[in-house]
Scaffold this motif. Structure first.
Motif: not given
Length: 138
Positions: A3-12, A16-17, A57-63, A79-83
């Motif tokens: 479940l955590t792996l799937t969650l992190m895959d979706e977050i990733r 990336e986009s 968004v720049p790669l460094k920020v996304r990392e 938490f929430k993330v906005t770009f």
């Protein structure tokens, strides 16, 4: 664990986009969904046809956002993330958030780097030298 792996895959994928998202706790599970906010106008899909969203968004920020997300998910913290055009905001509530730029980090709503969840994120944010705590004007 899957479940955590799937969650992190979706977050990733969303990071990336450069798509905003929020991680919420539903019962004992953490789930990813689109950021919910205030919509001030309505635009139909036909009006958007032909408009391309090429904001990246720049790669460094996304990392950095990915590292922060991994830590927060492992600690079960919503938490929430906005770009923005070249930055990202990780928001915990209306008064507590982290503004991440390519070369600096600004923290709003916290009194020190020892407060939770900020204390767990210091190294992922680039260390205490890159972080500046902004206090509200009184």
């Amino acid at each position: 664990m899957s479940l955590t792996l799937t969650l992190m895959d979706e977050i990733r994928r969303r990071i990336e986009s450069s798509r905003g998202f929020e991680v919420v706790r539903e019962g004992s599970e953490m789930k990813v969904r689109d950021v919910r906010g205030i919509v001030k106008t309505s635009i139909s899909r036909t009006e958007l046809k032909g408009v391309r969203r090429t904001r990246r968004v720049p790669l460094k920020v996304r990392e950095i956002v990915l590292k922060v997300s991994e830590i927060l998910v492992s600690k079960n913290i919503p938490f929430k993330v906005t770009f923005g055009p070249s930055d990202a905001i990780v928001r915990f509530d209306l008064d507590h958030y982290i503004h991440i730029y390519k070369d600096k980090v600004r923290v709003i709503g916290f009194n020190s780097l020892q407060e939770e969840p900020l204390s767990a994120l210091v190294e992922a944010l680039g260390g205490p030298d890159k972080i500046k705590i902004l206090r509200p004007i009184k």
